[in-house]
Design an enzyme around this catalytic site. Structure first.
Site, short mmCIF file in Angstrom:
data_model
loop_
_atom_site.label_atom_id
_atom_site.label_comp_id
_atom_site.label_asym_id
_atom_site.label_seq_id
_atom_site.Cartn_x
_atom_site.Cartn_y
_atom_site.Cartn_z
N HIS A 126 0.81 -1.28 -0.04
CA HIS A 126 0.13 -0.01 0.20
C HIS A 126 0.84 1.34 0.12
O HIS A 126 0.40 2.36 -0.21
CB HIS A 126 -0.90 -0.14 1.25
CG HIS A 126 -1.93 -0.96 1.04
ND1 HIS A 126 -2.72 -1.10 0.13
CD2 HIS A 126 -2.09 -1.87 2.03
CE1 HIS A 126 -3.63 -2.40 0.55
NE2 HIS A 126 -3.31 -2.76 1.77
N ASP A 162 -2.99 -10.87 -2.32
CA ASP A 162 -3.36 -10.16 -1.04
C ASP A 162 -4.81 -10.00 -1.21
O ASP A 162 -5.47 -9.63 -2.10
CB ASP A 162 -2.59 -8.94 -0.55
CG ASP A 162 -3.06 -8.34 1.05
OD1 ASP A 162 -2.05 -8.84 1.72
OD2 ASP A 162 -3.95 -7.73 0.98
ZN ZN Z 1 -3.96 -7.23 2.83
#
Ligand code: ZN
Length: 306
Positions: A126, A162
């Protein structure tokens, strides 16, 4: 050929507070599972170096690095965003987490090992060029991908499984067609990345909340693997998040331990065809400790071809 397990004790020193899901216990759970299954003794266990400023600045701005260094506390915790905190050991952990990917790429390029898994934290996918986000400080995988390009690799594929979309990695490489980014993730879900992209080298494979193994495998088979094959990567990097497991409350996908073996085998098959078998994987999410340990074992078994 063997598989490397790259980590560093400093990654255990990244303290996030007593009720934070991204805890040092995650690495203990992984290492316990690798030891109890006998896999750890077959892995080439290696300490991660610190990523250098030059390596980090290939994907992060110098100003962001300065800001992170300035924020690092001498005691207590500071918050970088709603979910991301730094304690006194976090900066060193972040340097080692990014350095693990650099070393993994070096080891597979120089044929010291065929594949590598970076058992590190904080995670990275992220984190953007100028931003920490969602437990991530530096984008470890992006640092590894940029290192591979700098080392002369022409085409790097990234597979991200993910439960959350790797928005940081996408923002860093969206204008770089030497990188193919293929992500399978729950949608709509955090971080709410728009699915629209003009880039042919960015592939989104969204799954509805509640999806089971068969939907996951079908989507990967139909929409991810053909693109990956066509790209003919010289190296494959994996953002390995295990929060898509059915026992993990962080997301609402229902993957089984065996799905992580399956997708890793499929990735290895592409790598065998085009990339000399070279795959470097790094830990992203995965917060239910028992499921995390078991799922990583399945992932690493496939990396080891056993
Ligand atoms: Zn994650």
């Amino acid at each position: 050929m063997t598989t490397a397990y790259i980590s560093h004790p400093a990654c255990l020193g990244h303290q996030t507070g007593s009720d934070h899901p991204e805890s040092p216990q995650r690495l203990y759970a992984i290492e316990d599972a690798l030891i109890s299954t006998g896999l750890m003794s077959l892995l080439k266990r290696t300490d991660a170096p610190r990523a250098t400023r030059e390596q980090l600045c290939r994907v992060h701005s110098p100003g962001y690095l300065d800001e992170i260094e300035r924020h690092a506390p001498m005691s207590g915790l500071v918050t970088l965003d709603a979910d991301t905190v730094m304690g006194p050991g976090s900066l060193e952990a972040a340097y080692r987490a990014a350095g693990a990917m650099v070393l993994g790429v070096e080891m597979v390029i120089h044929n010291e090992v065929e594949t590598a898994f970076c058992g590190i934290r904080p995670p990275g996918h992220h984190a953007g060029r100028n931003s920490a986000m969602g437990f991530c400080i530096f984008n470890n995988l992006a640092v590894g991908a940029a290192h591979a390009l700098a080392a002369g690799i022409d085409r790097v594929a990234i597979v991200d499984f993910d439960v959350h979309h790797g928005n940081g990695t996408e923002s860093i490489f969206q204008a770089d067609d030497r990188i193919m980014l293929c992500s399978v993730f729950q949608h709509p879900f955090y971080p709410y990345t728009p699915l629209v992209t003009d880039s042919r080298h960015i592939v989104h494979v969204p799954l509805n909340a509640g999806a089971y193994s068969d939907e996951f495998q079908q989507a990967v088979q139909n929409h991810l693997l053909p693109v990956l094959h066509r790209f003919r990567p010289e190296l494959i990097l994996v953002s390995a998040g295990f929060d898509s497991h059915f026992e993990d409350c962080m997301g609402q996908l229902n993957l089984l331990d065996s799905d992580y073996y399956w997708i890793t085998r499929e990735i290895m098959e592409v790598a065998t065809h085009c990339a000399g078998g070279r795959v470097v994987s790094t830990l992203e999410g995965g917060y239910e400790l028992h499921a995390l340990g078991r799922a990583v074992v399945q992932h690493i078994r496939a990396l080891m071809r056993i």
